[in-house]
Enzyme design. Structure first.
Site, PDB file in Angstrom:
ATOM      1  N   LYS A  11       0.835  -1.212   0.000  1.00  0.00           N
ATOM      2  CA  LYS A  11       0.000   0.000   0.000  1.00  0.00           C
ATOM      3  C   LYS A  11       0.871   1.263   0.000  1.00  0.00           C
ATOM      4  CE  LYS A  11      -3.827  -2.370   2.290  1.00  0.00           C
ATOM      5  NZ  LYS A  11      -4.926  -2.212   3.270  1.00  0.00           N
ATOM      6  N   TYR A  51     -12.369  -2.683  -3.762  1.00  0.00           N
ATOM      7  CA  TYR A  51     -12.859  -2.857  -2.384  1.00  0.00           C
ATOM      8  C   TYR A  51     -14.388  -2.788  -2.300  1.00  0.00           C
ATOM      9  CZ  TYR A  51      -8.208  -2.630  -0.182  1.00  0.00           C
ATOM     10  OH  TYR A  51      -6.922  -2.891   0.243  1.00  0.00           O
ATOM     11  N   PHE A  59     -15.591   2.985   6.940  1.00  0.00           N
ATOM     12  CA  PHE A  59     -14.238   3.392   6.549  1.00  0.00           C
ATOM     13  C   PHE A  59     -14.010   3.345   5.035  1.00  0.00           C
ATOM     14  CE2 PHE A  59     -14.088  -1.137   7.777  1.00  0.00           C
ATOM     15  CZ  PHE A  59     -13.610  -1.712   6.605  1.00  0.00           C
ATOM     16  N   ARG A  87      -1.140 -14.393   4.292  1.00  0.00           N
ATOM     17  CA  ARG A  87      -1.882 -13.792   5.422  1.00  0.00           C
ATOM     18  C   ARG A  87      -1.060 -13.898   6.709  1.00  0.00           C
ATOM     19  NH1 ARG A  87      -6.574 -11.066   4.409  1.00  0.00           N
ATOM     20  NH2 ARG A  87      -7.452 -11.811   6.359  1.00  0.00           N
ATOM     21  N   THR A  93      -4.945  -7.422  10.572  1.00  0.00           N
ATOM     22  CA  THR A  93      -5.295  -6.126   9.954  1.00  0.00           C
ATOM     23  C   THR A  93      -4.880  -4.961  10.850  1.00  0.00           C
ATOM     24  OG1 THR A  93      -7.186  -7.158   8.881  1.00  0.00           O
ATOM     25  CG2 THR A  93      -7.227  -4.761   9.037  1.00  0.00           C
ATOM     26  N   ARG A 104       3.015  -6.319   9.092  1.00  0.00           N
ATOM     27  CA  ARG A 104       2.248  -5.228   9.719  1.00  0.00           C
ATOM     28  C   ARG A 104       2.798  -4.862  11.093  1.00  0.00           C
ATOM     29  NH1 ARG A 104      -3.499  -7.542   7.498  1.00  0.00           N
ATOM     30  NH2 ARG A 104      -3.720  -6.176   5.672  1.00  0.00           N
ATOM     31  N   ASN A 114      -2.027   0.094   6.751  1.00  0.00           N
ATOM     32  CA  ASN A 114      -1.520  -1.185   7.270  1.00  0.00           C
ATOM     33  C   ASN A 114      -0.592  -1.907   6.283  1.00  0.00           C
ATOM     34  OD1 ASN A 114      -3.467  -2.062   5.537  1.00  0.00           O
ATOM     35  ND2 ASN A 114      -4.563  -3.346   6.994  1.00  0.00           N
ATOM     36  N   HIS A 117      -1.892  -5.595   1.613  1.00  0.00           N
ATOM     37  CA  HIS A 117      -3.170  -6.294   1.461  1.00  0.00           C
ATOM     38  C   HIS A 117      -2.866  -7.692   0.939  1.00  0.00           C
ATOM     39  CE1 HIS A 117      -7.218  -7.339   0.130  1.00  0.00           C
ATOM     40  NE2 HIS A 117      -6.632  -7.817  -0.956  1.00  0.00           N
ATOM     41  N   GLU A 128      -9.322 -11.164  -7.297  1.00  0.00           N
ATOM     42  CA  GLU A 128      -8.378 -10.057  -7.150  1.00  0.00           C
ATOM     43  C   GLU A 128      -7.213 -10.163  -8.146  1.00  0.00           C
ATOM     44  OE1 GLU A 128      -7.363  -9.828  -2.987  1.00  0.00           O
ATOM     45  OE2 GLU A 128      -9.418  -9.270  -2.439  1.00  0.00           O
TER      46      GLU A 128
HETATM   47  P1  CMP Z   1      -7.146  -4.916   3.588  1.00  0.00           P
HETATM   48  O1  CMP Z   1      -6.559  -6.222   3.946  1.00  0.00           O
HETATM   49  O2  CMP Z   1      -6.600  -4.194   2.425  1.00  0.00           O
HETATM   50  O3  CMP Z   1      -8.724  -5.087   3.383  1.00  0.00           O
HETATM   51  C1  CMP Z   1      -9.654  -4.084   3.680  1.00  0.00           C
HETATM   52  C2  CMP Z   1      -9.035  -2.873   4.273  1.00  0.00           C
HETATM   53  O4  CMP Z   1      -9.908  -1.983   4.927  1.00  0.00           O
HETATM   54  C3  CMP Z   1      -8.080  -3.304   5.372  1.00  0.00           C
HETATM   55  O5  CMP Z   1      -6.967  -3.953   4.860  1.00  0.00           O
HETATM   56  C4  CMP Z   1      -7.803  -1.983   6.048  1.00  0.00           C
HETATM   57  O6  CMP Z   1      -6.799  -1.221   5.404  1.00  0.00           O
HETATM   58  C5  CMP Z   1      -9.128  -1.275   5.905  1.00  0.00           C
HETATM   59  N1  CMP Z   1      -9.824  -1.294   7.178  1.00  0.00           N
HETATM   60  C6  CMP Z   1     -10.365  -2.362   7.791  1.00  0.00           C
HETATM   61  N2  CMP Z   1     -10.909  -1.980   8.974  1.00  0.00           N
HETATM   62  C7  CMP Z   1     -10.708  -0.654   9.077  1.00  0.00           C
HETATM   63  C8  CMP Z   1     -11.037   0.309  10.059  1.00  0.00           C
HETATM   64  N3  CMP Z   1     -11.711  -0.032  11.158  1.00  0.00           N
HETATM   65  N4  CMP Z   1     -10.673   1.582   9.848  1.00  0.00           N
HETATM   66  C9  CMP Z   1     -10.004   1.941   8.722  1.00  0.00           C
HETATM   67  N5  CMP Z   1      -9.664   1.057   7.750  1.00  0.00           N
HETATM   68  C10 CMP Z   1     -10.004  -0.220   7.926  1.00  0.00           C
END
Ligand code: CMP
Length: 140
Positions: A11, A51, A59, A87, A93, A104, A114, A117, A128
């Protein structure tokens, strides 16, 4: 165990902070192969569609804005059990919940910023990978 492909995204925070090389070396060190890769700056349309499953989440707007704030590194990782393996290497996450040594835990600032992905299931991985890569030209 089955050979799988999965989508990985480094990211904007990971790219801007100079972590592309280390993240790739973590994947390669774990036996995952980079089957395709490209550095791109996503449009809001592309990030929003990618997404789409999170569209109703509070969010979502922040997520699309963040994912379009700078370049991202898109990769197809391939190897045994690649989806779960990726993962595991990424960690939770929320970096506060991520295990020691995960990407992470090392680099993520928050649930939003974070660093990486990774596809969360075989169905997501198929969608994807196909979303960003064309099997005919880019997967090697
Ligand atoms: P990712 O694995 O890319 O998949 C969905 C993304 O949404 C996740 O990582 C985060 O970057 C984002 N995300 C998930 N939960 C939250 C949250 N509570 N606040 C902000 N971003 C979020």
């Amino acid at each position: 165990m089955a050979i799988e492909q999965t989508l990985s995204i480094i990211k904007p925070d990971g790219v801007q902070n100079g972590h592309i090389g280390h993240v790739i070396s973590i994947f390669e060190g774990a036996g995952l192969r980079i089957a395709a890769a490209k550095l791109v700056h996503l449009t809001a349309g592309q990030a929003g569609a990618f997404y789409a499953e999170h569209k109703e989440r509070p969010f979502y707007g922040e997520l699309v804005e963040y994912m379009t704030s700078g370049a991202v590194m898109l990769m197809v990782l391939e190897g045994e059990d690649a989806i779960a393996q990726n993962r595991k290497l990424m960690g939770a996450t929320d970096p506060a919940q991520a295990d020691e040594g995960t990407i992470r835990k090392l680099y993520a600032e928050s649930k939003g910023k974070n660093t990486v992905h990774g596809s969360d299931s075989p169905a997501s991985a198929a969608r994807e990978v196909a979303f960003f890569f064309s099997a005919a030209f880019e997967l090697v």
